[in-house]
Write a protein that holds these residues in place. Sequence first.
Motif, short mmCIF file in Angstrom:
data_model
loop_
_atom_site.label_atom_id
_atom_site.label_comp_id
_atom_site.label_asym_id
_atom_site.label_seq_id
_atom_site.Cartn_x
_atom_site.Cartn_y
_atom_site.Cartn_z
N LEU A 278 0.82 -1.20 0.00
CA LEU A 278 0.00 0.00 0.00
C LEU A 278 0.86 1.26 0.00
O LEU A 278 0.56 2.24 -0.70
CB LEU A 278 -0.92 0.00 1.23
N GLY A 279 1.96 1.22 0.76
CA GLY A 279 2.87 2.37 0.80
C GLY A 279 3.49 2.65 -0.56
O GLY A 279 3.61 3.81 -0.98
N VAL A 280 3.91 1.58 -1.26
CA VAL A 280 4.48 1.76 -2.59
C VAL A 280 3.45 2.35 -3.55
O VAL A 280 3.74 3.27 -4.34
CB VAL A 280 5.03 0.42 -3.12
N SER A 281 2.23 1.84 -3.47
CA SER A 281 1.17 2.32 -4.37
C SER A 281 0.88 3.80 -4.14
O SER A 281 0.79 4.59 -5.10
CB SER A 281 -0.11 1.50 -4.17
N LEU A 282 0.73 4.20 -2.88
CA LEU A 282 0.43 5.60 -2.57
C LEU A 282 1.59 6.51 -2.95
O LEU A 282 1.39 7.62 -3.48
CB LEU A 282 0.10 5.75 -1.09
N THR A 283 2.82 6.05 -2.69
CA THR A 283 3.99 6.88 -3.00
C THR A 283 4.12 7.12 -4.49
O THR A 283 4.31 8.27 -4.95
CB THR A 283 5.26 6.21 -2.45
N THR A 284 4.03 6.07 -5.26
CA THR A 284 4.22 6.22 -6.70
C THR A 284 3.05 6.97 -7.34
O THR A 284 3.24 7.72 -8.30
CB THR A 284 4.37 4.83 -7.36
N THR A 285 1.84 6.76 -6.80
CA THR A 285 0.70 7.51 -7.34
C THR A 285 0.87 9.00 -7.12
O THR A 285 0.60 9.83 -8.00
CB THR A 285 -0.60 7.03 -6.68
N THR A 286 1.32 9.38 -5.94
CA THR A 286 1.56 10.80 -5.64
C THR A 286 2.69 11.36 -6.50
O THR A 286 2.60 12.50 -7.00
CB THR A 286 1.89 10.96 -4.16
N MET A 287 3.78 10.58 -6.67
CA MET A 287 4.92 11.06 -7.46
C MET A 287 4.52 11.33 -8.91
O MET A 287 5.00 12.30 -9.52
CB MET A 287 6.06 10.04 -7.42
N HIS A 288 3.66 10.50 -9.46
CA HIS A 288 3.29 10.64 -10.87
C HIS A 288 2.00 11.43 -11.05
O HIS A 288 1.47 11.48 -12.17
CB HIS A 288 3.15 9.24 -11.50
#
Length: 348
Positions: free
Chosen positions: A45-55
């Motif tokens: 979940l952390g990876v998903s939220l981080t990458t979604t915010t970055m992009h």
Amino acid sequence: MLLGLGIELSPAHFLYTGPLLTAMPALAALTMGPVGTLSAAAGALGVSLTTTTMHHAWGDTQIYSNLLGLLVVSAASVMTSNAMCNRRQSELDQIRRIAVAAQEVILQPVPARLGPVRTSSLYLAAETGAQIGGDLYEALPTPYGVRVIVGDVRGKGLAAVRSAAAVLSAFREAAHYEDELMAVMNHCSAALRREHSGPDDAVKDCGDDHAEGFVTALVAQVPPGEPVVDVVNFGHPPPLLVHNGKVHELAPTSPLPPLGLEEFVTDPPAKAESYPFAVGDRLLLYTDGVIEARNRCKDFFALPEAIEAVHARTTEEFLGQLHDSLIRHTEGHLTDDTAMIVLERADV
């Protein structure tokens, strides 16, 4: 998760990693338990939220579908992992109960008082989680006095347990009607030979060299009305007699081979040897796991010195202090099964 994070942070971030991250909690549930599964879900979940915010991908319906799927899979994986852990724990508890029951059958508790002697016993299995192993002991009141056996089966595992059970069963039966200790041990030897030549090949195929096993054993007898102890030793470490605070080794004058190796001896069997055993004396019978225990410097456990350092009023305290000394010497790392039984002459 690291692979997904690497893709998202690389020029190949156009690849869709949602299904990869969604599978992480389900894979973790196979081996990691509820806590590990929850940690994997949180990481995904952390990876998903981080990458979604970055992009800057918020607002894409695919992102919300991916997060919803991840939450559903995570919840199901945690519940599944918890159920699997509970089932494994239940099976383990059942196995432990069976092991305890087997130990009570093979190695029955020694009574605190048998006729003219006070007794106490101690058994430590070297294998982690084991309750029984290749060492054996028993003490019985018989018409001929108190009879005690201590033995050590060559090898470990199921074959050693079976051999120990065969010797103990024969001893418990023959000790009550054979007047000579040598005759009692002949029954034990015959039982061991039958065990090794039995039709059950399941154990022999386990790599334990079952057919070539032998048992070092020592049997002692404290007759009523006589301040002596009779000993027959079949290749076993000699017992230690504590008299007036000093330790004396009762080494046999006529050594005998271990049970199972009698065919290599041409001389006639020796008789039991008698030693003084006065009121207040203590006799310690033990297996080689005690004297061969080593510390980190590879020094053997000095059993006679440890005995002389013991100041105990009861036999239970005596073994308890020896046990503490042994554990301190090895720092809790035993490499072999250990059995000890102590007899204290209470009266003649």
